[in-house]
Design a protein around this motif. Structure first.
Motif: not given
Length: 516
Positions: A300-310, A315-316, A319-324, A341-344
């Motif tokens: 119930g609390k909005p959150g986020k996950v951080i990924l690193l793309s290289t 770092p890239i 770059l568009k990353i799709n999620f399902i 910084n390549g962070e998604v």
């Protein structure tokens, strides 16, 4: 004295000879048929070989229609002429000959097929757009004669692995080929009241010269994009590199049926293979990873996950990353763009803990970096690429609740609880938990309910309940939700049963309000 019987016989014979000597209608009035060239000729039977003479005259007459004048060509034409009818009298021999215009032009073009691609098209005039349909049929016949083959091993492998019907793939190339045909000559147009024919031819020498120019231009433009892609790759501009590699392939779309051999570093290679493998190698070197040891969110609390793309450990950006969500009920943002910084950043606007462990897939879709017609033959080639992806787990923890409930009957607190356990079961089913220490809880659930005896009849009594459910943040004491239901009726043959039923129905109604 003349015998009457002999005279009568003589008159009858004369009449018969007169009737026999009467010329048929096709001699007196030449038949009309727009599909044929018709010649009706006569020779005198006193001449030697009178039949051959009449036939020769018909052949010369028909040849003249087709502007054939040399004797050798007339001689070759003669066996193709159809003798429809013959008639002769005592002195004359008549012949009715014809030659199909359609067959003449068809055979004429077939005889030129060593030097020309040839095409015939026909259509009924009752069909809308019959002119265009006939033209397209003739063009299709020409394009079908042009050899369609795929030279590059990558393209052949794509056809085999993707389940594409090879004939369909070649058909698309033929359509491209047809759209490039230039220098086509209209040999003849024939038509009757109800049909239309058109005859085309295309010089093979001219076509090959045109194709060499088209291939040369395609390779030149393709190499421009390929070199740009290589430059982008070296500068770590990965999104731009992907786009330029695909554009490089698109430039070759209409010549994939030709050997696209170029020389690079003193080595002959297929250009389409080189582009494909370069793009696949780039994709293979894109990596994703999470920068958090444990991915935990609160329900119930909005959150986020951080990924690193290289790419090659760099770092890239952009770059568009799709999620399902492959497993779990929580919705996630459809895609995210990497920063410098390549962070998604993957957003969870409303994590749900009914399924605590969520399985998320992040991936690149190469189609995001190009504009390609869905019917393009490049599509299956692009779709055969192995795109980089990442799968990770996110734990969505339920909230901790403390329960306070007061359930009264006629304003007197009841010893037993009916609404409380139903509400508890609901929150537990959503992945939450209840604690015995209020200070260790995140949220307080407060229930206040009161039932009153209603009217009765025919041995039954009723009870009505009013109930309120509030949710309060323990730390701040702020009320964040409140739901109320009124006059919820229960019926039984005794007041206790009616009260229990009204409490139970009130609990279910409160849950409906929470769901809504």
């Amino acid at each position: 004295m003349i015998n009457k019987k002999s005279l009568l016989i003589s008159m009858m014979i004369g009449l018969c000879l007169t009737l026999l000597a009467k010329k048929p209608d096709w001699i007196m009035e030449k038949p009309l048929n727009p599909e044929y060239v018709i010649s009706i000729e006569m020779s005198h039977k006193s001449e030697e070989n009178y039949r051959e003479l009449a036939h020769q005259a018909a052949a010369i007459n028909i040849a003249d229609f087709f502007e054939i004048t040399d004797s050798l060509s007339i001689q070759k034409l003669s066996p193709k002429i159809e003798i429809v009818k013959e008639w002769e009298s005592k002195k004359e021999y008549w012949i009715y000959c014809r030659l199909s215009k359609l067959e003449f032009y068809r055979n004429m073009l077939i005889e030129q097929s060593d030097d020309y691609y040839i095409g015939f098209g026909e259509c009924s005039k009752t069909t809308p757009d019959y002119l265009e349909i006939a033209k397209q049929k003739a063009l299709s016949e020409i394009s079908s004669q042009i050899n369609v083959a795929v030279s590059g091993e990558v393209v052949n492998r794509v056809i085999e692995q993707s389940g594409i019907v090879k004939e369909d793939f070649f058909s698309q190339i033929q359509m491209k080929t047809q759209s490039q045909l230039e220098g086509i000559e209209v040999v003849k147009i024939l038509e009757t009241d109800d049909r239309y024919w058109i005859f085309y031819k295309l010089s093979k020498q001219l076509y090959e010269a045109q194709q060499q120019k088209i291939i040369s231009d395609a390779i030149e433009h393709s190499l421009d994009f390929y070199n740009e892609a290589k430059s982008d790759e070296n500068k770590n501009k990965i999104a731009s590199a992907i786009s330029n590699y695909i554009k490089s392939l698109q430039e070759l779309e209409h010549v994939l049926n030709k050997p696209l051999i170029i020389e690079i570093s003193n080595e002959d290679i297929y250009l389409d293979n080189k582009i494909y493998t370069s793009l696949q190698n780039l994709l293979n070197n894109i990596k994703f990873e999470t920068n958090q040891e444990k991915l935990v969110l609160k329900s119930g609390k909005p959150g986020k996950v951080i990924l690193l793309s290289t790419f090659n450990n760099k770092p890239i950006e952009n770059l568009k990353i799709n999620f399902i969500t492959e497993k779990g009920s929580s919705e996630v943002s459809d895609y995210s763009i990497s920063d410098a910084n390549g962070e998604v950043i993957l957003l969870f606007p409303d994590p749900k803990s009914d399924v605590q462990l969520h399985f998320i897939k992040g991936f690149i879709n190469v189609n995001d970096y190009c504009e390609i017609d869905s019917l393009s033959i490049i599509v299956p080639i692009i779709n055969s690429l192995i795109n980089p992806e990442i799968r990770f787990e996110v734990l969505v923890e339920g909230l901790s609740f403390y329960m306070e409930s007061v359930e009264k009957v006629e304003n007197v607190e009841s010893k037993g609880k009916i609404i409380e356990p139903i509400i508890k079961d609901y929150f537990i089913s959503k992945g939450h938990k209840f604690v015995v220490d209020k200070n260790s809880a995140e949220l307080l659930v407060r229930i206040v309910a009161n039932s009153a005896k209603g009217s009765g009849a025919m041995g039954f009594v009723t009870s009505t309940t009013n109930a309120t459910l509030s949710i309060v943040e323990v730390e701040s004491s702020n009320e964040i939700l409140k739901k109320t239901v009124n006059r919820i009726k229960g019926v039984s043959n005794n007041i206790e049963g009616a009260t229990n039923k009204s409490f139970e129905k009130a609990a279910r109604k409160l849950i409906e309000e929470l769901e809504y």
